[in-house]
Design a protein around this motif. Structure first.
Motif, PDB file in Angstrom:
ATOM      1  N   LEU A  46       0.836  -1.209   0.000  1.00 13.67           N
ATOM      2  CA  LEU A  46       0.000   0.000   0.000  1.00 13.67           C
ATOM      3  C   LEU A  46       0.868   1.255   0.000  1.00 13.67           C
ATOM      4  CD1 LEU A  46      -2.691  -1.090   2.598  1.00 13.67           C
ATOM      5  CD2 LEU A  46      -3.218  -0.274   0.285  1.00 13.67           C
ATOM      6  N   GLU A  47       1.907   1.235   0.814  1.00 16.74           N
ATOM      7  CA  GLU A  47       2.800   2.382   0.909  1.00 16.74           C
ATOM      8  C   GLU A  47       3.431   2.690  -0.439  1.00 16.74           C
ATOM      9  OE1 GLU A  47       5.891   3.494   4.330  1.00 16.74           O
ATOM     10  OE2 GLU A  47       6.687   1.918   3.006  1.00 16.74           O
ATOM     11  N   ARG A  48       3.881   1.643  -1.148  1.00 19.26           N
ATOM     12  CA  ARG A  48       4.517   1.886  -2.449  1.00 19.26           C
ATOM     13  C   ARG A  48       3.493   2.282  -3.508  1.00 19.26           C
ATOM     14  NH1 ARG A  48       7.354   4.664  -4.803  1.00 19.26           N
ATOM     15  NH2 ARG A  48       8.261   4.035  -6.807  1.00 19.26           N
ATOM     16  N   SER A  49       2.312   1.698  -3.478  1.00 19.92           N
ATOM     17  CA  SER A  49       1.271   2.087  -4.432  1.00 19.92           C
ATOM     18  C   SER A  49       0.892   3.540  -4.236  1.00 19.92           C
ATOM     19  CB  SER A  49       0.045   1.183  -4.264  1.00 19.92           C
ATOM     20  OG  SER A  49      -0.928   1.471  -5.234  1.00 19.92           O
ATOM     21  N   MET A  50       0.787   3.971  -2.983  1.00 20.05           N
ATOM     22  CA  MET A  50       0.530   5.380  -2.687  1.00 20.05           C
ATOM     23  C   MET A  50       1.671   6.245  -3.199  1.00 20.05           C
ATOM     24  SD  MET A  50       1.657   7.937  -0.459  1.00 20.05           S
ATOM     25  CE  MET A  50       2.432   6.955   0.834  1.00 20.05           C
ATOM     26  N   ILE A 110       3.700   5.674  -5.724  1.00 19.64           N
ATOM     27  CA  ILE A 110       3.641   5.769  -7.189  1.00 19.64           C
ATOM     28  C   ILE A 110       2.534   6.728  -7.610  1.00 19.64           C
ATOM     29  CG2 ILE A 110       3.201   4.475  -9.320  1.00 19.64           C
ATOM     30  CD1 ILE A 110       4.457   2.026  -7.914  1.00 19.64           C
ATOM     31  N   ALA A 111       1.393   6.665  -6.935  1.00 23.74           N
ATOM     32  CA  ALA A 111       0.294   7.598  -7.229  1.00 23.74           C
ATOM     33  C   ALA A 111       0.737   9.034  -6.987  1.00 23.74           C
ATOM     34  CB  ALA A 111      -0.926   7.261  -6.384  1.00 23.74           C
ATOM     35  N   ARG A 112       1.469   9.265  -5.916  1.00 21.20           N
ATOM     36  CA  ARG A 112       1.961  10.608  -5.600  1.00 21.20           C
ATOM     37  C   ARG A 112       2.968  11.071  -6.643  1.00 21.20           C
ATOM     38  NH1 ARG A 112       4.538  10.388  -0.041  1.00 21.20           N
ATOM     39  NH2 ARG A 112       6.100   9.256  -1.247  1.00 21.20           N
ATOM     40  N   GLU A 113       3.895  10.193  -7.050  1.00 17.69           N
ATOM     41  CA  GLU A 113       4.917  10.553  -8.030  1.00 17.69           C
ATOM     42  C   GLU A 113       4.303  10.867  -9.393  1.00 17.69           C
ATOM     43  OE1 GLU A 113       7.347   7.081  -8.016  1.00 17.69           O
ATOM     44  OE2 GLU A 113       7.928   7.335  -5.905  1.00 17.69           O
ATOM     45  N   ARG A 114       3.310  10.117  -9.795  1.00 20.62           N
ATOM     46  CA  ARG A 114       2.735  10.257 -11.139  1.00 20.62           C
ATOM     47  C   ARG A 114       1.522  11.170 -11.173  1.00 20.62           C
ATOM     48  NH1 ARG A 114       3.156   4.338 -14.113  1.00 20.62           N
ATOM     49  NH2 ARG A 114       5.229   3.764 -13.336  1.00 20.62           N
ATOM     50  N   GLY A 115       0.943  11.420 -10.003  1.00 24.62           N
ATOM     51  CA  GLY A 115      -0.289  12.202  -9.996  1.00 24.62           C
ATOM     52  C   GLY A 115      -1.448  11.455 -10.607  1.00 24.62           C
ATOM     53  N   VAL A 116      -1.429  10.112 -10.489  1.00 26.57           N
ATOM     54  CA  VAL A 116      -2.456   9.256 -11.107  1.00 26.57           C
ATOM     55  C   VAL A 116      -2.925   8.236 -10.079  1.00 26.57           C
ATOM     56  CG1 VAL A 116      -2.933   7.527 -12.889  1.00 26.57           C
ATOM     57  CG2 VAL A 116      -1.469   9.491 -13.415  1.00 26.57           C
ATOM     58  N   THR A 117      -4.226   8.066  -9.954  1.00 27.22           N
ATOM     59  CA  THR A 117      -4.783   6.990  -9.146  1.00 27.22           C
ATOM     60  C   THR A 117      -5.577   6.051 -10.047  1.00 27.22           C
ATOM     61  OG1 THR A 117      -6.857   8.148  -8.672  1.00 27.22           O
ATOM     62  CG2 THR A 117      -5.002   8.514  -7.151  1.00 27.22           C
ATOM     63  N   PHE A 118      -5.861   4.863  -9.535  1.00 22.47           N
ATOM     64  CA  PHE A 118      -6.666   3.947 -10.344  1.00 22.47           C
ATOM     65  C   PHE A 118      -8.076   4.514 -10.507  1.00 22.47           C
ATOM     66  CE2 PHE A 118      -7.389   2.099  -6.053  1.00 22.47           C
ATOM     67  CZ  PHE A 118      -8.773   1.993  -6.032  1.00 22.47           C
ATOM     68  N   GLU A 119      -8.716   4.113 -11.583  1.00 29.33           N
ATOM     69  CA  GLU A 119     -10.045   4.621 -11.926  1.00 29.33           C
ATOM     70  C   GLU A 119     -11.058   4.222 -10.853  1.00 29.33           C
ATOM     71  OE1 GLU A 119     -12.942   3.317 -15.409  1.00 29.33           O
ATOM     72  OE2 GLU A 119     -11.195   4.410 -16.180  1.00 29.33           O
ATOM     73  N   LYS A 169      -3.029   5.595   6.344  1.00 27.55           N
ATOM     74  CA  LYS A 169      -4.423   5.903   6.005  1.00 27.55           C
ATOM     75  C   LYS A 169      -4.556   7.356   5.555  1.00 27.55           C
ATOM     76  CE  LYS A 169      -8.969   6.435   8.189  1.00 27.55           C
ATOM     77  NZ  LYS A 169      -9.732   6.342   9.460  1.00 27.55           N
ATOM     78  N   ALA A 170      -3.922   8.273   6.279  1.00 25.09           N
ATOM     79  CA  ALA A 170      -4.000   9.697   5.932  1.00 25.09           C
ATOM     80  C   ALA A 170      -3.298   9.977   4.607  1.00 25.09           C
ATOM     81  CB  ALA A 170      -3.380  10.530   7.045  1.00 25.09           C
ATOM     82  N   GLU A 171      -2.161   9.329   4.377  1.00 25.18           N
ATOM     83  CA  GLU A 171      -1.412   9.552   3.133  1.00 25.18           C
ATOM     84  C   GLU A 171      -2.171   9.003   1.924  1.00 25.18           C
ATOM     85  OE1 GLU A 171       2.271   7.648   4.106  1.00 25.18           O
ATOM     86  OE2 GLU A 171       3.236   9.546   4.652  1.00 25.18           O
ATOM     87  N   VAL A 172      -2.822   7.856   2.099  1.00 18.40           N
ATOM     88  CA  VAL A 172      -3.608   7.281   1.001  1.00 18.40           C
ATOM     89  C   VAL A 172      -4.812   8.175   0.693  1.00 18.40           C
ATOM     90  CG1 VAL A 172      -5.100   5.343   0.363  1.00 18.40           C
ATOM     91  CG2 VAL A 172      -2.839   4.909   1.354  1.00 18.40           C
ATOM     92  N   HIS A 191      -3.164  11.137  -1.310  1.00 19.57           N
ATOM     93  CA  HIS A 191      -2.508  10.918  -2.602  1.00 19.57           C
ATOM     94  C   HIS A 191      -3.157   9.824  -3.450  1.00 19.57           C
ATOM     95  CE1 HIS A 191       0.705  13.555  -1.298  1.00 19.57           C
ATOM     96  NE2 HIS A 191       0.882  12.829  -0.221  1.00 19.57           N
ATOM     97  N   GLY A 192      -3.961   8.944  -2.828  1.00 14.76           N
ATOM     98  CA  GLY A 192      -4.581   7.859  -3.562  1.00 14.76           C
ATOM     99  C   GLY A 192      -3.666   6.657  -3.710  1.00 14.76           C
ATOM    100  N   LEU A 193      -4.110   5.686  -4.494  1.00 16.11           N
ATOM    101  CA  LEU A 193      -3.338   4.487  -4.822  1.00 16.11           C
ATOM    102  C   LEU A 193      -3.272   4.351  -6.335  1.00 16.11           C
ATOM    103  CD1 LEU A 193      -4.838   1.863  -2.312  1.00 16.11           C
ATOM    104  CD2 LEU A 193      -2.647   3.067  -2.099  1.00 16.11           C
ATOM    105  N   TYR A 194      -2.160   3.841  -6.812  1.00 13.41           N
ATOM    106  CA  TYR A 194      -2.018   3.615  -8.257  1.00 13.41           C
ATOM    107  C   TYR A 194      -2.682   2.302  -8.677  1.00 13.41           C
ATOM    108  CZ  TYR A 194       0.203   3.422 -12.873  1.00 13.41           C
ATOM    109  OH  TYR A 194       0.435   3.374 -14.228  1.00 13.41           O
ATOM    110  N   HIS A 195      -2.678   1.310  -7.784  1.00 13.51           N
ATOM    111  CA  HIS A 195      -3.159  -0.033  -8.120  1.00 13.51           C
ATOM    112  C   HIS A 195      -4.507  -0.305  -7.464  1.00 13.51           C
ATOM    113  CE1 HIS A 195       1.280   0.011  -7.884  1.00 13.51           C
ATOM    114  NE2 HIS A 195       1.216  -0.659  -9.013  1.00 13.51           N
TER     115      HIS A 195
END
Length: 692
Positions: free
Chosen positions: A492-496, A498-507, A554-557, A560-564
């Protein structure tokens, strides 16, 4: 061949124990044969240039500088890698190493395959490639076969090779799905298809009564399709079909695997799976009948497909509707029938649909309807609507399985748990980003929307035995609980990240339990760090998340969201386990020295870390208490957002009634699926009840 003789000498016991040193001698003898067939090159750069020019490798020089390629090659070779078993080296050179077009020469050592995989997945990022080489050479992470085999090759298959397709109740959909399945089989993909929307045998078509032929003829179509599209004869096509247990044709569906089934209806090569809502088990517990429904009559009455309904909530409504065609069957007799079929064939797989959807973090986006060939993939699907020629299609979401596994022994002994999970997530993300299966539009659409991956693990029994912990023990469950809770956290930490780095979350992230925070509540209320002293010692020096860490995540997700959309899935690991010298997945071993036959040769594989001391911790699965195996899986399942491929091991002494009890127990313990049931016929010598 000398190496086969040496390998077979393992079984010739000396001083009452296996001659394990003979296996290493066999591996070294095989190395000598490999050296004779390895194509020589002046150096690493010359090798890469030659193989690129000859069309074996993609052009790595397009993405990397020569000095970087040399450094990464030197890094891979700096480990002084030697295969730890005959099975590992023979499996690698038979199935994975790049060979010349005439198959006479080897073009890769293990280090070269690792380098090619790292270079391809890093896509020019040298720092990332360096981390990938280290993780692979240290055996902390192992990509699944399609990625490890194909990455970096100029003429390659896909990096993923397992797919799930949803079938609608129309001839257009059957044709479309049949073609898609053949296209996926052509590239070596295993394909699972949900048949639960098909109208039953004898239902009307365009008002003509008794016109529909039911699910069995469609199963035969898919079986023939997989046999035809078999990757140019190199690899057999593999398919599975799933059916909801409340479907009118369920008995005919199961009968296709009976030993004495009529050849017109017998299914020989397709795998079978049942989708079973909790309502069925509740009725079976009460000793009541359950009703099967004709799906088209349900659709006509409600405007919804039976398979899309929450049968747990709407069962009584279906029973009460006069226009819905239905008939009763004994629920307990059906459990016995399933057990009998499993004893004969190993099938059907069982998907606990209610359990899967209850724990589904994306339940507001869609529902889980089925699983894959190995029953560890649980993702939402939506049905594609296929129009006539000239009309537009509405493509839904189908599924691809993007898999890899942590080697628990190497991760734990390196102390790099967080780093290993992060790197594994990066490598799996690269596979998702690089996958573009154009001939499967639903798969392609879902991959682009959800970036789903499936990180699993192997070598659990090996790790437990090496550390003198019994597989069925409380300490084993304690370790599994803490380890997989941590893997969940770091994924979860890494998925968050990646979402933060790319500015993209899963649909659809905003509608998920991750966004609302509901997913994190159990981790805020309970500390999943070890309970027992023995397991606390195993994790000494390894950071494990606390409830406060989970609150921070939980707060970071939320921010920033999750990529996966999906991250974890524990698949069965076969040949990849051999390469890693690991026990398969989280499963128990079957024999301390496994016997495998390939062609005319028999290979003996002693389990890793086998010694006179660890021997007593390697109890065969066939002699284990299957309730304790289910208990272990149940400790892991809450921390895995998808599923766990779980095999039951029974003997000729196990009754169908006892096997049926195991199905119910697994349901109650919250498992999402059961894979094969493996049966062993005990001889008098093997039977514990007859042992003196």
């Amino acid at each position: 061949m000398r190496y086969l003789e040496l390998n077979s000498a393992i079984l010739q016991k000396k001083n009452g124990f296996f001659q394990l040193e003979k296996d290493l001698e066999a591996a070294r003898a095989f190395e000598e044969e490999v050296e004779k067939r390895l194509r020589p090159f002046p150096g690493p750069i010359e090798r890469l240039r030659a193989l690129i020019a000859e069309g074996y490798y993609e052009d790595f020089f397009r993405l990397y500088r020569e000095e970087d390629l040399l450094e990464l090659s030197d890094l891979a070779y700096s480990y002084g890698f030697r295969f730890p078993s005959f099975m590992a080296i023979s499996k690698f050179y038979k199935d994975y190493a790049l060979k010349s077009n005439d198959k006479r020469q080897y073009l890769e050592r293990y280090e070269d395959r690792v380098l090619a995989v790292a270079l391809h997945l890093a896509q020019g990022n040298v720092e990332r490639a360096r981390a990938y080489v280290r993780a692979l050479m240290e055996g902390r992470y192992q990509p699944a076969t399609p990625t490890f085999l194909n990455a970096g090759r100029a003429r390659r298959g896909e990096l993923v090779s397992c797919f799930l397709l949803e079938l609608d109740d129309s001839l257009n959909s059957i044709g479309y799905t049949l073609n898609t399945a053949m296209q996926l089989s052509k590239i070596g993909g295993g394909v699972a298809i949900n048949l639960s929307k098909l109208r039953a045998r004898g239902e009307a078509i365009k008002g003509v009564a008794h016109a529909a032929k039911g699910v069995v003829p469609v199963m035969k179509l898919f079986e023939d399709a997989f046999n035809y599209a078999d990757q140019m004869g190199q690899r057999k096509g593999a398919g599975a079909v799933y059916l909801n247990i409340f479907h009118w044709d369920v008995e005919e569906f199961l009968d296709t695997k009976k030993i004495n089934a009529d050849e017109k209806s017998r299914i020989q090569t397709l795998s079978l799976g049942l989708v079973v809502p909790s309502k069925f088990f509740e009725l079976a517990e009460r000793g009541e009948d359950f009703y099967v429904f004709a799906p088209y009559s349900v659709y006509q009455a409600f405007g919804e497909h039976l398979d899309d309904m929450d049968i747990d909530q709407r069962y009584e409504e279906l029973l009460a509707h006069p226009a819905v065609k239905k008939r009763p069957l004994s629920a307990r007799a059906m459990l016995t029938r399933i057990a009998q079929t499993q004893f004969e064939s190993g099938y059907p797989y069982i998907v606990y649909k209610t359990n899967a959807n209850r724990a589904h973090p994306l339940k507001r986006l869609g529902q889980i309807k089925m699983s894959n060939l190995c029953t560890e993939i649980f993702q939402l699907q939506t049905t594609s609507t296929i129009g006539d020629y000239g009309e537009g299609d509405q493509i839904g979401y189908d599924i691809s399985c993007n898999l890899g596994s942590l080697n628990i022994v190497n991760v734990m002994e390196s102390g790099k748990l967080r780093e290993s999970v992060h790197i594994a997530m990066d490598m799996l993300t690269a596979v998702s980003d690089l996958s573009d299966v154009r001939n499967a539009p639903g798969v392609r659409r879902a991959n682009q929307a959800f970036h789903s991956v499936g990180l699993g693990a192997m070598n659990l029994h090996g790790y437990l035995a090496k550390n003198r912990i019994r597989y069925e023990s409380e300490e084993a469950r304690d370790f599994a609980r803490s380890f997989f809770a941590a893997v969940n956290f770091y994924s979860l930490e890494r998925s968050m990240g990646i979402a933060r780095e790319r500015g993209v979350t899963f649909e659809g992230f905003a509608q998920s339990d991750y966004a609302t925070g509901a997913y994190f509540e159990p981790y805020l209320e309970e500390d999943f760090r070890p309970r027992t002293e023995a397991v606390r010692w195993l994790f000494e020096g390894i950071a494990l998340p606390t409830p406060a860490d989970w609150a921070r995540l939980k707060a970071e997700v939320a921010r920033h969201g999750l990529y996966h959309a999906y991250r974890l899935a524990i698949a069965p690991t076969a040949s990849i386990s051999y390469i890693q010298n690991a026990t398969p997945s989280i499963a128990p071993i079957v024999d301390v020295v496994e016997t495998r036959t390939y062609g005319n040769a028999t290979t003996y594989y002693p389990v890793p870390f086998l010694s006179e001391e660890t021997y007593w911790y390697y109890k065969s699965a066939y002699h284990m208490n299957m309730y304790r195996l289910i208990d272990l899986v149940a400790e892991i399942q809450p921390h895995v957002d998808q599923g766990i491929s779980t095999v039951l091991y029974v003997t000729s002494e196990t009754s169908t009634r006892e096997l049926a009890r195991l199905y119910v127990y697994a349901w109650k313990k919250g498992l999402k699926s059961l894979y094969y049931t493996r049966t062993k016929n005990l001889s008098v010598e093997e039977c514990l009840s007859c042992a003196v």
